[in-house]
Design a protein around this motif. Structure first.
Motif, PDB file in Angstrom:
ATOM      1  N   LYS A 117      30.263  41.821  27.264  1.00 45.39           N
ATOM      2  CA  LYS A 117      31.618  41.370  27.585  1.00 45.39           C
ATOM      3  C   LYS A 117      31.900  41.373  29.086  1.00 45.39           C
ATOM      4  O   LYS A 117      33.019  41.069  29.493  1.00 45.39           O
ATOM      5  N   SER A 118      30.917  41.718  29.888  1.00 48.73           N
ATOM      6  CA  SER A 118      31.182  41.865  31.321  1.00 48.73           C
ATOM      7  C   SER A 118      31.701  40.580  31.954  1.00 48.73           C
ATOM      8  O   SER A 118      32.615  40.610  32.785  1.00 48.73           O
ATOM      9  N   LYS A 119      31.140  39.420  31.563  1.00 42.63           N
ATOM     10  CA  LYS A 119      31.599  38.143  32.133  1.00 42.63           C
ATOM     11  C   LYS A 119      33.043  37.848  31.723  1.00 42.63           C
ATOM     12  O   LYS A 119      33.833  37.345  32.516  1.00 42.63           O
ATOM     13  N   ALA A 120      33.368  38.176  30.469  1.00 40.42           N
ATOM     14  CA  ALA A 120      34.731  37.949  29.984  1.00 40.42           C
ATOM     15  C   ALA A 120      35.721  38.843  30.730  1.00 40.42           C
ATOM     16  O   ALA A 120      36.801  38.393  31.150  1.00 40.42           O
ATOM     17  N   ILE A 121      35.360  40.112  30.912  1.00 38.25           N
ATOM     18  CA  ILE A 121      36.240  41.040  31.639  1.00 38.25           C
ATOM     19  C   ILE A 121      36.409  40.586  33.080  1.00 38.25           C
ATOM     20  O   ILE A 121      37.518  40.583  33.626  1.00 38.25           O
ATOM     21  N   HIS A 122      35.301  40.158  33.700  1.00 41.64           N
ATOM     22  CA  HIS A 122      35.348  39.696  35.085  1.00 41.64           C
ATOM     23  C   HIS A 122      36.255  38.475  35.219  1.00 41.64           C
ATOM     24  O   HIS A 122      37.011  38.344  36.200  1.00 41.64           O
ATOM     25  N   ALA A 123      36.195  37.573  34.244  1.00 41.44           N
ATOM     26  CA  ALA A 123      37.060  36.387  34.268  1.00 41.44           C
ATOM     27  C   ALA A 123      38.535  36.786  34.223  1.00 41.44           C
ATOM     28  O   ALA A 123      39.370  36.213  34.937  1.00 41.44           O
ATOM     29  N   MET A 124      38.873  37.785  33.391  1.00 41.85           N
ATOM     30  CA  MET A 124      40.266  38.232  33.303  1.00 41.85           C
ATOM     31  C   MET A 124      40.710  38.915  34.590  1.00 41.85           C
ATOM     32  O   MET A 124      41.876  38.809  34.985  1.00 41.85           O
ATOM     33  N   LEU A 125      39.805  39.604  35.270  1.00 40.54           N
ATOM     34  CA  LEU A 125      40.146  40.184  36.569  1.00 40.54           C
ATOM     35  C   LEU A 125      40.451  39.086  37.580  1.00 40.54           C
ATOM     36  O   LEU A 125      41.369  39.212  38.395  1.00 40.54           O
ATOM     37  N   ARG A 126      39.687  37.997  37.507  1.00 38.32           N
ATOM     38  CA  ARG A 126      39.940  36.867  38.412  1.00 38.32           C
ATOM     39  C   ARG A 126      41.229  36.132  38.056  1.00 38.32           C
ATOM     40  O   ARG A 126      41.845  35.515  38.931  1.00 38.32           O
ATOM     41  N   PHE A 127      41.619  36.203  36.793  1.00 35.52           N
ATOM     42  CA  PHE A 127      42.923  35.650  36.393  1.00 35.52           C
ATOM     43  C   PHE A 127      44.029  36.318  37.195  1.00 35.52           C
ATOM     44  O   PHE A 127      45.022  35.693  37.550  1.00 35.52           O
ATOM     45  N   GLY A 128      43.856  37.603  37.473  1.00 27.76           N
ATOM     46  CA  GLY A 128      44.700  38.273  38.463  1.00 27.76           C
ATOM     47  C   GLY A 128      45.957  38.938  37.962  1.00 27.76           C
ATOM     48  O   GLY A 128      46.819  39.286  38.777  1.00 27.76           O
ATOM     49  N   GLN A 129      46.103  39.141  36.656  1.00 28.26           N
ATOM     50  CA  GLN A 129      47.335  39.739  36.140  1.00 28.26           C
ATOM     51  C   GLN A 129      47.167  41.181  35.647  1.00 28.26           C
ATOM     52  O   GLN A 129      48.135  41.806  35.235  1.00 28.26           O
ATOM     53  N   GLU A 130      45.937  41.702  35.679  1.00 28.61           N
ATOM     54  CA  GLU A 130      45.722  43.072  35.209  1.00 28.61           C
ATOM     55  C   GLU A 130      46.287  44.081  36.214  1.00 28.61           C
ATOM     56  O   GLU A 130      46.161  43.898  37.423  1.00 28.61           O
ATOM     57  N   ASP A 131      46.882  45.137  35.709  1.00 28.85           N
ATOM     58  CA  ASP A 131      47.306  46.264  36.545  1.00 28.85           C
ATOM     59  C   ASP A 131      46.386  47.458  36.330  1.00 28.85           C
ATOM     60  O   ASP A 131      46.067  48.185  37.262  1.00 28.85           O
ATOM     61  N   ILE A 132      45.995  47.663  35.071  1.00 28.81           N
ATOM     62  CA  ILE A 132      45.094  48.760  34.730  1.00 28.81           C
ATOM     63  C   ILE A 132      43.955  48.189  33.895  1.00 28.81           C
ATOM     64  O   ILE A 132      44.186  47.449  32.941  1.00 28.81           O
ATOM     65  N   LEU A 133      42.724  48.532  34.262  1.00 26.74           N
ATOM     66  CA  LEU A 133      41.553  48.138  33.475  1.00 26.74           C
ATOM     67  C   LEU A 133      40.880  49.399  32.947  1.00 26.74           C
ATOM     68  O   LEU A 133      40.607  50.322  33.705  1.00 26.74           O
ATOM     69  N   VAL A 134      40.616  49.414  31.644  1.00 24.27           N
ATOM     70  CA  VAL A 134      39.864  50.500  31.022  1.00 24.27           C
ATOM     71  C   VAL A 134      38.602  49.876  30.442  1.00 24.27           C
ATOM     72  O   VAL A 134      38.668  48.987  29.590  1.00 24.27           O
ATOM     73  N   THR A 135      37.440  50.310  30.936  1.00 23.59           N
ATOM     74  CA  THR A 135      36.185  49.710  30.493  1.00 23.59           C
ATOM     75  C   THR A 135      35.097  50.776  30.439  1.00 23.59           C
ATOM     76  O   THR A 135      35.354  51.955  30.692  1.00 23.59           O
ATOM     77  N   ASP A 136      33.886  50.369  30.086  1.00 17.62           N
ATOM     78  CA  ASP A 136      32.791  51.330  30.039  1.00 17.62           C
ATOM     79  C   ASP A 136      31.780  51.060  31.147  1.00 17.62           C
ATOM     80  O   ASP A 136      31.857  50.050  31.855  1.00 17.62           O
ATOM     81  N   GLU A 137      30.840  51.985  31.280  1.00 19.12           N
ATOM     82  CA  GLU A 137      29.857  51.928  32.357  1.00 19.12           C
ATOM     83  C   GLU A 137      29.018  50.654  32.310  1.00 19.12           C
ATOM     84  O   GLU A 137      28.757  50.035  33.348  1.00 19.12           O
ATOM     85  N   ALA A 138      28.604  50.245  31.092  1.00 16.15           N
ATOM     86  CA  ALA A 138      27.736  49.068  30.961  1.00 16.15           C
ATOM     87  C   ALA A 138      28.408  47.815  31.513  1.00 16.15           C
ATOM     88  O   ALA A 138      27.788  47.041  32.246  1.00 16.15           O
ATOM     89  N   ALA A 139      29.675  47.617  31.181  1.00 17.26           N
ATOM     90  CA  ALA A 139      30.408  46.454  31.684  1.00 17.26           C
ATOM     91  C   ALA A 139      30.708  46.591  33.170  1.00 17.26           C
ATOM     92  O   ALA A 139      30.568  45.631  33.939  1.00 17.26           O
ATOM     93  N   ALA A 140      31.103  47.792  33.587  1.00 13.94           N
ATOM     94  CA  ALA A 140      31.486  48.012  34.988  1.00 13.94           C
ATOM     95  C   ALA A 140      30.310  47.792  35.936  1.00 13.94           C
ATOM     96  O   ALA A 140      30.481  47.243  37.032  1.00 13.94           O
ATOM     97  N   VAL A 141      29.118  48.207  35.543  1.00 10.59           N
ATOM     98  CA  VAL A 141      27.925  48.008  36.380  1.00 10.59           C
ATOM     99  C   VAL A 141      27.681  46.515  36.599  1.00 10.59           C
ATOM    100  O   VAL A 141      27.390  46.065  37.721  1.00 10.59           O
ATOM    101  N   GLU A 142      27.818  45.721  35.532  1.00  9.67           N
ATOM    102  CA  GLU A 142      27.615  44.269  35.651  1.00  9.67           C
ATOM    103  C   GLU A 142      28.694  43.633  36.529  1.00  9.67           C
ATOM    104  O   GLU A 142      28.408  42.746  37.335  1.00  9.67           O
TER     105      GLU A 142
END
Length: 350
Positions: free
Chosen positions: A312-337
């Motif tokens: 899901k790392s690409k999907a999470i990254h896309a939502m970060l680029r969308f630019g509306q997140e205030d808080i992100l909760v994720t795991d190490e595997a996604a965060a490393v990517e």
């Protein structure tokens, strides 16, 4: 404390590995309530012989209890985990990763839990626990909170335990959108009601399908009860949402082949709220659904995204680029990517 950890990493690297291993074992036993040695060994990708040696030591220190049913954390073990929690992120090198993502995208907070929730149910439970803590850190007594569906949000709901003596009896939990058709346990309605009950708040439900045709949408939009709950949803101060892989979500929603092909050709990699986003965080496809609209999300005060797993790392990254997140909760595997994507972008710019 962090300086001490850095010294230990340089002078006693073997000790740090032992500390990480024993912390992980103790933490996963705590998350499981009770667990057998074979199950725990498999989840940690560790031999039973190695695990037995470690758990025997933990037992001798009074940190776990072992009987015929399995292993459980003792009161002393839980107290030790509470003491270790503030330094655990430094121990696993996650605090630097959190700060890299937070500063790159201007978020107020990033929380990264160790592991990969795709391969470990314990990591998924910890992801839910971290999401619950993040929500409670911003929750006010009279808030309206809109939540989406999904297995991660369901885990988060189960982990939601309010700190006493705070009262949330004037708060409202609502589904962010319709969701009939999915498994009952992961529907937004179910999650909203579970969260409300866990914290002693109130809730309203939206009994409409996830996806609607034009005629059905117009009909429901005229219904006074539906219109009332939708207005409440759109006034939410907090949104808590999952993030899905675009193509996986098209399959879950059983979209027709023509629509799936269209979404693929549009370059969608992420889905949330019924919107499909490309790698740059741009909306490329919209499904007709009752609930939150894009403009509601943009003006919401606090948006909490929760999702994990390397896939899901690409999907999470896309939502970060969308630019509306205030808080992100994720795991190490996604965060490393995501961290790698950030580094690659920096290299391209320079």
């Amino acid at each position: 404390m962090r300086n001490l950890l850095e010294i230990q990493k340089q002078l006693l690297p073997d000790l740090m590995e032992t500390l990480k291993r024993r912390y992980t074992i103790l933490h996963q036993i705590m998350l499981s309530d009770i667990i057998g040695r074979r199950t725990l060994a498999a989840s940690l990708n560790m031999t039973e012989r190695t695990l037995r040696a470690e758990t025997d030591l933990l037992k001798s220190q009074g940190l776990i209890e072992i009987d015929s049913v399995g292993m459980r954390t003792s009161d002393a073990g839980r107290s030790l985990l509470d003491l270790l929690e503030p330094i655990a992120k430094s121990l696993f090198g996650l605090d630097d990763l959190e700060e890299k993502i937070r500063s790159t995208y201007g978020l107020s907070k990033v929380i990264v839990v160790p592991g990969d929730c795709e391969t470990s149910p314990f990591t998924k439970r910890e992801l839910g626990r971290a999401g619950a803590k993040a929500l409670l850190s911003v929750l006010r007594s009279d808030d309206t909170i809109a939540v989406t569906g999904g297995s991660t949000l369901a885990e988060m709901a189960d982990q939601l335990t309010p700190p006493l003596p705070l009262s949330y009896k004037d708060a409202w939990f609502v589904p962010a959108r319709g969701g009939l058709g999915e498994s009952m346990e992961i529907q937004a309605n179910t999650i909203a009601s579970t969260m409300a009950k866990r914290v002693g708040a109130q809730y309203r439900l939206l009994h409409v399908p996830d996806l609607l045709g034009e005629d059905a949408y117009q009909s429901l939009a005229q219904d006074s009860n539906t219109r009332e709950i939708v207005q409440i949803i759109r006034r939410s101060r907090i949104i808590v949402h999952g993030i899905g892989d675009a193509i996986e979500m098209t399959r879950r929603r059983k979209l027709d082949e023509a629509t799936v092909l269209e979404i693929q050709e549009e370059g969608a990699v992420a889905e949330s709220f019924g919107y499909y986003f490309n790698e740059d965080g741009q909306v490329v496809h919209t499904m007709l659904t009752m609930g939150l609209r894009l403009e509601d999300i943009i003006r919401t005060e606090v948006v909490v995204g929760i999702a994990g797993g390397k896939r899901k790392s690409k999907a999470i990254h896309a939502m970060l680029r969308f630019g509306q997140e205030d808080i992100l909760v994720t795991d190490e595997a996604a965060a490393v990517e995501i961290g790698r994507e950030i580094d690659e972008h920096v290299q391209l710019v320079h």
